[in-house]
Motif scaffolding. Structure first.
Motif, mmCIF file in Angstrom:
data_model
loop_
_atom_site.group_PDB
_atom_site.id
_atom_site.type_symbol
_atom_site.label_atom_id
_atom_site.label_comp_id
_atom_site.label_asym_id
_atom_site.label_seq_id
_atom_site.Cartn_x
_atom_site.Cartn_y
_atom_site.Cartn_z
ATOM 1 N N SER A 1 0.832 -1.192 0.000
ATOM 2 C CA SER A 1 0.000 0.000 0.000
ATOM 3 C C SER A 1 0.873 1.251 0.000
ATOM 4 O O SER A 1 2.078 1.192 0.282
ATOM 5 C CB SER A 1 -0.908 0.014 1.230
ATOM 6 N N GLN A 2 0.268 2.400 -0.295
ATOM 7 C CA GLN A 2 1.010 3.648 -0.278
ATOM 8 C C GLN A 2 1.556 3.945 1.119
ATOM 9 O O GLN A 2 2.676 4.448 1.259
ATOM 10 C CB GLN A 2 0.117 4.795 -0.761
ATOM 11 N N ASN A 3 0.772 3.619 2.154
ATOM 12 C CA ASN A 3 1.257 3.826 3.528
ATOM 13 C C ASN A 3 2.491 2.977 3.810
ATOM 14 O O ASN A 3 3.464 3.451 4.410
ATOM 15 C CB ASN A 3 0.155 3.489 4.533
ATOM 16 N N ALA A 4 2.443 1.711 3.378
ATOM 17 C CA ALA A 4 3.565 0.810 3.623
ATOM 18 C C ALA A 4 4.815 1.275 2.883
ATOM 19 O O ALA A 4 5.930 1.237 3.425
ATOM 20 C CB ALA A 4 3.197 -0.615 3.209
ATOM 21 N N ALA B 1 -0.314 -13.316 -2.380
ATOM 22 C CA ALA B 1 -0.367 -12.200 -3.326
ATOM 23 C C ALA B 1 -0.001 -12.656 -4.736
ATOM 24 O O ALA B 1 -0.626 -12.237 -5.723
ATOM 25 C CB ALA B 1 0.568 -11.079 -2.869
ATOM 26 N N ALA B 2 0.998 -13.535 -4.839
ATOM 27 C CA ALA B 2 1.410 -14.045 -6.153
ATOM 28 C C ALA B 2 0.297 -14.863 -6.798
ATOM 29 O O ALA B 2 0.060 -14.773 -8.009
ATOM 30 C CB ALA B 2 2.682 -14.880 -6.012
ATOM 31 N N CYS C 1 -3.279 -5.657 -3.542
ATOM 32 C CA CYS C 1 -2.820 -4.780 -2.459
ATOM 33 C C CYS C 1 -2.665 -5.567 -1.167
ATOM 34 O O CYS C 1 -3.226 -6.654 -1.007
ATOM 35 C CB CYS C 1 -3.809 -3.630 -2.241
ATOM 36 N N ARG C 2 -1.911 -4.995 -0.243
ATOM 37 C CA ARG C 2 -1.742 -5.557 1.101
ATOM 38 C C ARG C 2 -2.147 -4.487 2.102
ATOM 39 O O ARG C 2 -1.568 -3.414 2.130
ATOM 40 C CB ARG C 2 -0.296 -5.989 1.331
ATOM 41 N N GLN D 1 -2.118 -9.167 7.738
ATOM 42 C CA GLN D 1 -2.280 -8.369 6.532
ATOM 43 C C GLN D 1 -3.398 -8.988 5.701
ATOM 44 O O GLN D 1 -3.520 -10.213 5.621
ATOM 45 C CB GLN D 1 -0.997 -8.326 5.707
ATOM 46 N N TYR D 2 -4.208 -8.135 5.104
ATOM 47 C CA TYR D 2 -5.207 -8.591 4.157
ATOM 48 C C TYR D 2 -4.643 -8.428 2.749
ATOM 49 O O TYR D 2 -4.297 -7.320 2.340
ATOM 50 C CB TYR D 2 -6.501 -7.796 4.288
ATOM 51 N N VAL D 3 -4.543 -9.527 2.026
ATOM 52 C CA VAL D 3 -4.214 -9.458 0.607
ATOM 53 C C VAL D 3 -5.529 -9.238 -0.115
ATOM 54 O O VAL D 3 -6.459 -10.053 -0.008
ATOM 55 C CB VAL D 3 -3.526 -10.745 0.125
ATOM 56 N N THR D 4 -5.652 -8.119 -0.829
ATOM 57 C CA THR D 4 -6.924 -7.734 -1.426
ATOM 58 C C THR D 4 -6.787 -7.510 -2.923
ATOM 59 O O THR D 4 -5.714 -7.168 -3.428
ATOM 60 C CB THR D 4 -7.484 -6.454 -0.781
ATOM 61 N N CYS D 5 -7.887 -7.678 -3.615
ATOM 62 C CA CYS D 5 -7.924 -7.435 -5.057
ATOM 63 C C CYS D 5 -9.378 -7.215 -5.461
ATOM 64 O O CYS D 5 -10.257 -7.989 -5.063
ATOM 65 C CB CYS D 5 -7.344 -8.621 -5.818
ATOM 66 N N SER D 6 -9.631 -6.156 -6.220
ATOM 67 C CA SER D 6 -10.985 -5.831 -6.651
ATOM 68 C C SER D 6 -11.218 -6.252 -8.096
ATOM 69 O O SER D 6 -10.367 -6.051 -8.957
ATOM 70 C CB SER D 6 -11.241 -4.325 -6.500
#
Length: 252
Positions: free
Chosen positions: A19-22, A105-106, A118-119, A126-131
């Motif tokens: 993520s941008q924060n990370a 994530a891969a 995203c993470r 951590q949530y591995v996410t994808c829309s």
């Protein structure tokens, strides 16, 4: 001002799912700068057709990754929709297993290569996410309520994938709701009581349907198992543990 190398390296971290924060915490670069660089990059091509939506539905492009991701989804995954009708897949991964987070994530990226992965950090995980609009196409088990409160049955095309790649399915389930532990007991040897240790695998789930999918996959690969109680499957025989070690192994 940031040098050219920094400007190149930062989007690469975003592309890896951070993520941008990370990325900001890791690099010391402000989120405003990262956000502006992201906007200037070319958007991902999201026009690729879903293999499940055509007149002749096809299997996922990477059945190995899909079989693994299916196991993760059934264990620790959920799908939710926003007001636009876009669905978000979330897989919860504990911080204790960074290798598992990377593998998750891969797998998501291989199943939906044109979508952003995203993470999202939360306490302890951590949530591995994808829309994507198409996650219900890939996971028709999606529905209201908790998985153990509704029927979980694989579609025929999913069964074909799992039957062809059962170890990847088992690995996904173990990585989500399983573990490899060392048990111990005592034995009397030569009149002396000695401690004896042995490894075993456990899989825990409240859904009897998901437990049955797990044990069915174990039967396919020749792993002996026992139902320890209503929510736990145990693999403890030496030969079966060796098979699990060779194809699954402990979380990492």
């Amino acid at each position: 001002m940031y040098d050219l190398e920094t400007r190149k390296r930062t989007p690469a971290l975003l592309d890896q799912g951070f993520s941008q924060n990370a990325v900001s915490r890791r690099t010391g670069i402000s989120r405003a700068a990262i956000r502006s660089w992201r906007v200037r990059t070319e958007p991902l091509d999201r026009s690729a057709a879903c293999p499940r939506c055509g007149d002749t539905p096809l299997a996922p492009q990477d059945p190995v990754a899909y079989s693994y991701l299916l196991g993760l989804y059934l264990g620790d995954g959920c799908i939710s929709a926003d007001r636009r009708g876009v669905y978000c897949l979330r897989i919860a991964c504990a911080d204790a297993w960074p290798g598992l987070i990377d593998a998750c994530a891969a797998a998501v990226l291989k199943v939906r290569p044109t979508n952003k992965v995203c993470r999202v950090s939360r306490p302890g995980c951590q949530y591995v996410t994808c829309s994507s609009k198409h996650w219900p196409c890939f996971f028709p088990q999606h529905g209201p309520g908790k998985k153990h409160d509704r029927e979980i049955v694989l579609e025929p095309w999913q069964r074909t994938v799992v039957d062809a790649h059962p170890w990847d399915f088992v690995r996904g389930l173990i990585h989500s709701d399983g573990c490899r532990i060392t048990n111990w007991t005592t034995r009397r040897i030569g009149g002396a009581l000695r401690r004896y240790e042995y490894p075993r695998y456990f899989f825990t789930n409240l859904s009897t349907d998901i437990l049955a999918l797990f044990t069915g996959a174990l039967d396919l690969v020749g792993v002996e198992w026992k139902q320890a109680n209503s929510r736990n499957i145990s693999v403890a025989r030496r030969a079966s543990v060796a098979l699990m070690d060779a194809h699954v192994g402990p979380k990492y």
